[in-house]
Write a protein that holds these residues in place. Structure first.
Motif, short mmCIF file in Angstrom:
data_model
loop_
_atom_site.label_atom_id
_atom_site.label_comp_id
_atom_site.label_asym_id
_atom_site.label_seq_id
_atom_site.Cartn_x
_atom_site.Cartn_y
_atom_site.Cartn_z
N LEU A 1 0.85 -1.19 0.00
CA LEU A 1 0.00 0.00 0.00
C LEU A 1 0.89 1.24 0.00
CD1 LEU A 1 -2.62 -1.08 2.69
CD2 LEU A 1 -2.86 -1.20 0.20
N PRO A 2 0.62 2.20 -0.86
CA PRO A 2 1.42 3.44 -0.86
C PRO A 2 0.96 4.37 0.25
CG PRO A 2 -0.27 3.56 -2.55
CD PRO A 2 -0.39 2.18 -1.94
N SER A 3 1.89 5.14 0.79
CA SER A 3 1.57 6.12 1.83
C SER A 3 1.78 7.54 1.28
CB SER A 3 2.45 5.91 3.06
OG SER A 3 3.81 6.19 2.77
N LYS A 4 1.36 8.51 2.06
CA LYS A 4 1.42 9.90 1.62
C LYS A 4 2.85 10.37 1.41
CE LYS A 4 -0.61 14.42 2.71
NZ LYS A 4 -1.47 15.16 3.66
N GLU A 5 3.79 9.86 2.24
CA GLU A 5 5.18 10.28 2.10
C GLU A 5 5.95 9.45 1.09
OE1 GLU A 5 3.68 8.75 4.61
OE2 GLU A 5 5.09 8.32 6.23
N GLY A 6 5.25 8.56 0.35
CA GLY A 6 5.88 7.80 -0.71
C GLY A 6 6.45 6.47 -0.28
N TYR B 1 -0.49 9.18 6.05
CA TYR B 1 0.90 8.87 6.38
C TYR B 1 1.01 7.42 6.83
CZ TYR B 1 1.82 13.88 6.19
OH TYR B 1 1.94 15.17 5.77
N ALA B 2 2.19 6.87 6.71
CA ALA B 2 2.40 5.46 7.07
C ALA B 2 2.06 5.20 8.53
CB ALA B 2 3.86 5.07 6.78
N LYS C 1 -5.61 -6.39 8.38
CA LYS C 1 -5.30 -7.28 9.50
C LYS C 1 -3.89 -7.10 10.02
CE LYS C 1 -6.27 -11.19 7.65
NZ LYS C 1 -6.51 -12.65 7.58
N SER C 2 -2.96 -6.80 9.16
CA SER C 2 -1.58 -6.60 9.61
C SER C 2 -0.92 -5.54 8.75
CB SER C 2 -0.78 -7.91 9.54
OG SER C 2 -0.64 -8.34 8.21
N ILE C 3 -0.13 -4.71 9.41
CA ILE C 3 0.60 -3.65 8.73
C ILE C 3 2.08 -3.83 9.06
CG2 ILE C 3 0.96 -1.17 8.53
CD1 ILE C 3 -1.68 -2.01 7.38
N LEU D 1 5.49 -2.05 8.71
CA LEU D 1 6.16 -0.81 8.38
C LEU D 1 7.63 -1.04 8.11
CD1 LEU D 1 4.57 1.50 11.11
CD2 LEU D 1 3.88 1.27 8.73
N PRO D 2 8.29 -0.16 7.37
CA PRO D 2 9.75 -0.24 7.23
C PRO D 2 10.41 -0.18 8.59
CG PRO D 2 8.83 1.28 5.62
CD PRO D 2 7.71 0.91 6.55
N PRO D 3 11.52 -0.92 8.80
CA PRO D 3 12.13 -0.99 10.14
C PRO D 3 12.44 0.36 10.75
CG PRO D 3 13.11 -2.60 8.65
CD PRO D 3 12.22 -1.75 7.82
N GLY D 4 13.02 1.27 9.99
CA GLY D 4 13.36 2.59 10.54
C GLY D 4 12.13 3.36 10.98
N LEU D 5 11.08 3.31 10.17
CA LEU D 5 9.86 4.04 10.51
C LEU D 5 9.19 3.43 11.72
CD1 LEU D 5 7.78 6.20 9.84
CD2 LEU D 5 6.69 4.57 8.28
N SER D 6 9.18 2.10 11.80
CA SER D 6 8.56 1.44 12.95
C SER D 6 9.25 1.85 14.25
CB SER D 6 8.62 -0.08 12.77
OG SER D 6 8.06 -0.73 13.88
N GLN D 7 10.58 1.90 14.24
CA GLN D 7 11.32 2.31 15.43
C GLN D 7 11.03 3.77 15.77
OE1 GLN D 7 15.52 1.71 15.12
NE2 GLN D 7 15.96 2.54 17.15
#
Length: 262
Positions: A72-77, A127-128, A164-166, A168-174
């Protein structure tokens, strides 16, 4: 009694079993005769037909769950991986038109492409981090409403879309976890400061009460009142049966016990 050849009996039984079918609960049948779809639907029950010219196409009308994994695409790309459940059902009265215009593989032809387009349109406005927080319900509702607007006239009802599950990229999740921890620390500190402010306000109110009480007492202690209280004290001392010595200057009495005189 006339008897029939076993071959004839076998052909009759075969014809009887192949000329009828059972439409179960939760599905309807579309009748196709010589390639033409009849507008009337076959309701649940036993349905008879000519097996040489006609076929009954059964389509489920109960709620169907499609499991989809897609980015899924997010607003910040960013690209967010997600597992999605699509709950939909087919409108029974629309089954003949669906079979005629779309075919039996309507999930791959219509539903999934519409979902991918609607999901991309909606998530691109968020946003993500919104997909990982309380905005998820709003995203699900928006996707469902957009799919409904595109598919309802075609005979499909979208009941709900569930993220059901999202992933996120590791850096963003942290970064999101650190932000949530910082917000929790700020809320905790605000609570401590509010408690300290309440305690300080309580102490101020208590001090003001003591000050006001002392002020009232000081204003009420006039010389005449003090002299009156002294006279009352003399009267109470004189009425006492115990032996005592009273030393006074006429204003303030001082009581001495016999032991203090020895």
């Amino acid at each position: 009694m006339k008897t029939y050849h076993p071959l004839y009996i076998g052909l009759f039984v075969l014809l009887l079993t192949t000329s009828c079918t059972i439409v179960r609960q939760g599905e309807v049948g579309a009748r196709r005769t010589l390639g033409k779809i009849h507008p009337q639907i076959a309701v649940p029950g036993v349905v008879g037909f000519n097996p040489f010219t006609t076929a009954i196409i059964k389509v489920p009308t109960r709620t169907i769950n499609i499991e989809v994994r897609m980015p899924l695409p997010s607003k910040e790309g960013l690209t967010i991986q997600s597992d999605v459940s699509i709950l939909y059902r087919v409108e029974g009265r629309q089954v003949p038109r669906i079979v005629e215009t779309i075919g039996r593989n309507y999930e791959e032809v219509v539903i999934l492409p519409v979902f991918r387009s609607a999901a991309a349109d909606i998530t691109a406005s968020y946003y993500a981090k919104d997909m990982h927080t309380g905005q998820r319900a709003a995203i699900e509702k928006s996707i469902c409403e957009l799919m409904t607007s595109r598919l309802l006239d075609r005979g499909f009802t979208i009941e709900s879309v569930l993220l059901k599950s999202i992933v996120l990229p590791p850096g963003l999740s942290q970064a999101i976890e650190e932000k949530l921890e910082a917000e929790q620390d700020a809320q905790r500190m605000e609570f401590v400061l509010a408690k300290q402010r309440q305690e300080a306000q309580r102490q101020i109110i208590e001090a003001e009460g003591i000050r006001d009480a002392q002020k009232i007492i000081n204003e009420g202690l006039t010389p005449m009142l003090i002299q009156f209280k002294s006279i009352e004290a003399f009267n109470r001392l004189s009425a006492s049966p115990n032996s005592k010595v009273i030393v006074t200057n006429g204003q303030t009495p001082m009581l001495l016990s016999p032991q203090q005189l020895d």
